[in-house]
Design a protein around this motif. Structure first.
Motif, mmCIF file in Angstrom:
data_model
loop_
_atom_site.group_PDB
_atom_site.id
_atom_site.type_symbol
_atom_site.label_atom_id
_atom_site.label_comp_id
_atom_site.label_asym_id
_atom_site.label_seq_id
_atom_site.Cartn_x
_atom_site.Cartn_y
_atom_site.Cartn_z
ATOM 1 N N SER A 336 0.814 -1.226 0.000
ATOM 2 C CA SER A 336 0.000 0.000 0.000
ATOM 3 C C SER A 336 0.841 1.267 0.000
ATOM 4 N N ALA A 337 2.153 1.117 -0.058
ATOM 5 C CA ALA A 337 3.050 2.244 0.214
ATOM 6 C C ALA A 337 2.905 3.401 -0.754
ATOM 7 N N ALA A 338 2.399 3.152 -1.957
ATOM 8 C CA ALA A 338 2.271 4.241 -2.924
ATOM 9 C C ALA A 338 1.057 5.123 -2.655
ATOM 10 N N ARG A 339 0.207 4.733 -1.715
ATOM 11 C CA ARG A 339 -1.030 5.470 -1.440
ATOM 12 C C ARG A 339 -0.881 6.340 -0.194
ATOM 13 N N PRO A 340 -1.654 7.411 -0.108
ATOM 14 C CA PRO A 340 -1.732 8.130 1.161
ATOM 15 C C PRO A 340 -2.244 7.177 2.242
ATOM 16 N N MET A 341 -1.588 7.188 3.406
ATOM 17 C CA MET A 341 -1.890 6.142 4.372
ATOM 18 C C MET A 341 -1.626 6.628 5.795
ATOM 19 N N VAL A 342 -2.508 6.230 6.718
ATOM 20 C CA VAL A 342 -2.307 6.430 8.148
ATOM 21 C C VAL A 342 -1.849 5.112 8.745
ATOM 22 N N LEU A 343 -0.702 5.131 9.423
ATOM 23 C CA LEU A 343 -0.180 3.962 10.112
ATOM 24 C C LEU A 343 -0.348 4.189 11.606
ATOM 25 N N ASP A 344 -1.164 3.332 12.226
ATOM 26 C CA ASP A 344 -1.516 3.526 13.626
ATOM 27 C C ASP A 344 -1.329 2.215 14.379
ATOM 28 N N ALA A 345 -1.126 2.302 15.670
ATOM 29 C CA ALA A 345 -1.178 1.158 16.583
ATOM 30 C C ALA A 345 -0.295 0.005 16.100
ATOM 31 N N ASP A 346 -0.907 -1.141 15.742
ATOM 32 C CA ASP A 346 -0.131 -2.329 15.378
ATOM 33 C C ASP A 346 0.781 -2.097 14.182
ATOM 34 N N ALA A 347 0.409 -1.197 13.283
ATOM 35 C CA ALA A 347 1.245 -0.926 12.119
ATOM 36 C C ALA A 347 2.560 -0.265 12.519
ATOM 37 N N ILE A 348 2.574 0.444 13.629
ATOM 38 C CA ILE A 348 3.814 1.037 14.137
ATOM 39 C C ILE A 348 4.633 -0.024 14.854
ATOM 40 N N THR A 349 3.982 -0.787 15.726
ATOM 41 C CA THR A 349 4.679 -1.821 16.491
ATOM 42 C C THR A 349 5.272 -2.881 15.577
ATOM 43 N N ALA A 350 4.613 -3.190 14.461
ATOM 44 C CA ALA A 350 5.085 -4.233 13.554
ATOM 45 C C ALA A 350 6.460 -3.935 12.972
ATOM 46 N N PHE A 351 6.814 -2.650 12.917
ATOM 47 C CA PHE A 351 8.112 -2.270 12.346
ATOM 48 C C PHE A 351 9.121 -1.869 13.421
ATOM 49 N N ALA A 352 8.808 -2.169 14.682
ATOM 50 C CA ALA A 352 9.697 -1.739 15.767
ATOM 51 C C ALA A 352 11.087 -2.347 15.640
ATOM 52 N N GLU A 353 11.184 -3.583 15.155
ATOM 53 C CA GLU A 353 12.482 -4.245 15.020
ATOM 54 C C GLU A 353 13.157 -3.939 13.681
ATOM 55 N N ARG A 354 12.461 -3.317 12.786
ATOM 56 C CA ARG A 354 13.023 -3.010 11.456
ATOM 57 C C ARG A 354 12.487 -1.670 10.959
ATOM 58 N N PRO A 355 12.708 -0.604 11.708
ATOM 59 C CA PRO A 355 12.133 0.701 11.338
ATOM 60 C C PRO A 355 12.631 1.228 10.001
ATOM 61 N N ASP A 356 13.894 0.958 9.656
ATOM 62 C CA ASP A 356 14.427 1.482 8.394
ATOM 63 C C ASP A 356 13.664 0.933 7.199
ATOM 64 N N GLU A 357 13.135 -0.263 7.345
ATOM 65 C CA GLU A 357 12.329 -0.854 6.267
ATOM 66 C C GLU A 357 11.086 -0.007 6.022
ATOM 67 N N LEU A 358 10.466 0.446 7.090
ATOM 68 C CA LEU A 358 9.292 1.312 6.961
ATOM 69 C C LEU A 358 9.676 2.669 6.398
ATOM 70 N N PHE A 359 10.739 3.257 6.939
ATOM 71 C CA PHE A 359 11.120 4.607 6.521
ATOM 72 C C PHE A 359 11.503 4.655 5.047
ATOM 73 N N ALA A 360 12.087 3.576 4.531
ATOM 74 C CA ALA A 360 12.506 3.556 3.130
ATOM 75 C C ALA A 360 11.325 3.589 2.182
ATOM 76 N N LEU A 361 10.155 3.143 2.640
ATOM 77 C CA LEU A 361 8.992 3.106 1.760
ATOM 78 C C LEU A 361 8.553 4.498 1.320
ATOM 79 N N ALA A 362 8.818 5.501 2.164
ATOM 80 C CA ALA A 362 8.342 6.850 1.862
ATOM 81 C C ALA A 362 9.452 7.789 1.418
#
Length: 501
Positions: A336-362
């Motif tokens: 879904s990374a190409a779309r405007p998106m709100v990441l809340d709650a579990d979506a934040i915790t899911a990347f706690a061990e690999r935050p750079d993976e999330l940050f690279a998407l945007a």
């Protein structure tokens, strides 16, 4: 329509000092500003503490102390009983503070000699907004003695002990009943816990030209409609549901559907033209039985999701509330990374061990993601920033937004909204009773609705936080998340009416 909007204009301590210097250079002496400030303090003391048997003015060695000297002189001329206590020795005073001391023509005693008595009203003019270190022991002892007796405190600029930039307590701080500040509030007046320590805040003009003050206000503002009014879509007569956007909200499994349903309902109430609850097969019946205006679509796996996105019918998404942490959630975020998106709650915790993976998407694009961490989630995603005690909430949010290439909604009683380009807003309209289960899910839905309507991410997040607070005020003490959702339309009507002006 009733809407109370305080001035969003804030000055950091450094910006306020720069504005003072420019004002002085323009031909308006610092001593003139000091006199006006002192007169304002004296007027506030007489207006709100008429019962005082004695005003005890505690003066520091800088310009804040100079304000105190002027206030003491004005109070004495008004017939009040006044006592002055000074940090250090009078002969060590310099600049405008020394001029104010000489004009006061009043002996000053040491801090250690003051013993608070019932009937005293303290005028705290020790440090003000410029404090950036812990208060010295003699001030800590003084604060303790005043607190034990329960003397009311009127603070000059900020209660001594409160950091004007971060709002944090530097060792110890006075708890003021009232605070008088000048030209503009500082971040320390709005951030927690400084907001609580200030009590009621009065803003006094002291002769500084507004053009000078505003020229130096470059860092942060209060979050209110003036910050994002231009980006809000005021509905016109020719609008229809497709123009207002289609929001997708992702549900968890059959026993974890409530959070996503609240998010979806909030998104619909907040203005999205259509909302679809994307549901795993085993939760589809549960969701379909519970929803009416919100549509339900079965999404069995990643392939289903990719086909849905390929249809081009979704404007924005919210993922995280009640979804469950794991690889499945991360794969959905990637898809879904190409779309405007709100990441809340579990979506934040899911990347706690690999935050750079999330940050690279945007990375490398205009911000299209809104991340909504509370304190614990922020610490999981940005552990180094959360552990850095040398910086405050504003700086942590700013650095997080830069790192994530996303808008950060750093939640709390003093929610901070930060953009990757450095824009910062502090929210102050949220009532204490918003701290209830499901409130964050509602906020995510409002933010998602704003994204679906085409509002840029920073403005979408800021407007959502403000509207969330207004709905909470309307819902009142004892509200639940369901109550909050029901009050979104009335808060939104007030907002849209104001934006039409």
């Amino acid at each position: 329509m009733k809407m109370s909007l305080t001035d969003p204009f804030l000055l950091t301590p450094a910006e306020a000092a720069a504005a003072d210097r420019e004002t002085d250079a323009s031909g308006i002496p610092i001593f003139h500003l000091m006199q006006q400030a002192g007169f304002a303090v004296a007027a506030e003391a007489l207006r709100h503490f008429a019962q005082a048997e004695r005003f005890v003015v505690l003066c520091g060695p800088g310009n804040n102390g100079g304000d105190g000297f002027v206030a003491a002189s004005a109070l004495r001329r008004a017939g009040a009983n006044v006592s002055i206590h000074l940090a250090g020795r009078p002969e060590e005073l310099t600049g405008a503070a020394r001029l104010a001391w000489l004009e006061a023509q009043t002996p000053a005693q040491s801090f250690s000699s003051y013993q608070p008595h019932p009937g005293d009203v303290i005028i705290d003019a020790i440090f003000g907004a410029g404090l950036s270190r812990d208060v010295p022991p003699e001030v800590t002892d003084l604060i303790t003695r005043v607190r034990e007796v329960g003397c009311p405190v009127l603070a000059v600029d900020l209660p001594s002990g409160i950091d004007g930039l971060t709002g944090q307590v530097r060792g110890a701080a006075f708890q003021a009943q009232r605070t008088v500040t000048f030209v503009a509030r500082k971040p320390g007046h709005v951030l927690m816990p400084g907001r609580i320590y200030c009590g009621e805040i009065s803003l006094a003009p002291i002769g500084m030209p507004t053009r000078i003050a505003r020229r130096h206000a470059r860092t942060v503002s209060v979050n209110d409609p003036r910050a994002w009014k231009a980006a809000i879509n005021v509905q016109q007569g020719d609008t229809h549901k497709y123009k207002r956007g289609h929001l997708a909200v992702f549900s968890g499994g059959p026993s974890h559907t409530g959070a996503a349903r609240m998010t979806a309902s909030a998104g619909l109430c907040a203005g999205a033209g259509l909302v679809t609850l994307a549901s795993p097969p085993d939760a589809t019946l549960v969701n379909a039985c519970a929803m009416t205006a919100v549509m339900v679509r079965e999404i069995a796996d990643l392939q289903d999701l990719k086909m849905w996105w390929a249809s081009g019918k979704i404007s924005a998404a919210v993922i995280g509330p009640g979804f469950g942490v794991g690889e499945g959630l991360r794969s959905y975020v990637h898809a879904s990374a190409a779309r405007p998106m709100v990441l809340d709650a579990d979506a934040i915790t899911a990347f706690a061990e690999r935050p750079d993976e999330l940050f690279a998407l945007a990375a490398g694009s205009e911000p299209r993601q809104i991340l909504t961490p509370h304190e614990g989630e922020f610490a999981r995603l940005f552990p180094d920033l959360a552990a850095d005690k040398t910086i405050g909430k504003l700086e942590r949010a700013k650095r997080a937004a830069e790192r994530a290439h996303a808008v950060i909604v750093y939640k709390g009683a003093d929610t901070v909204i930060a953009a990757p380009d450095g824009r910062l807003l502090i929210n102050e309209n949220a009532p204490a009773w918003l701290a209830t289960a499901g409130s964050g899910d509602v906020l995510a839905g409002i933010a998602g609705a704003n994204l679906a309507q085409g509002i840029p991410a920073f403005e979408a997040a800021a407007a959502a936080v403000w509207l969330h607070g207004e709905a909470g005020n309307k819902a009142g003490v004892g509200m639940t998340a369901e109550d909050l959702i029901r009050h979104i339309p009335a808060a939104l009507e007030d907002l849209l009416s104001w934006c039409r002006l």
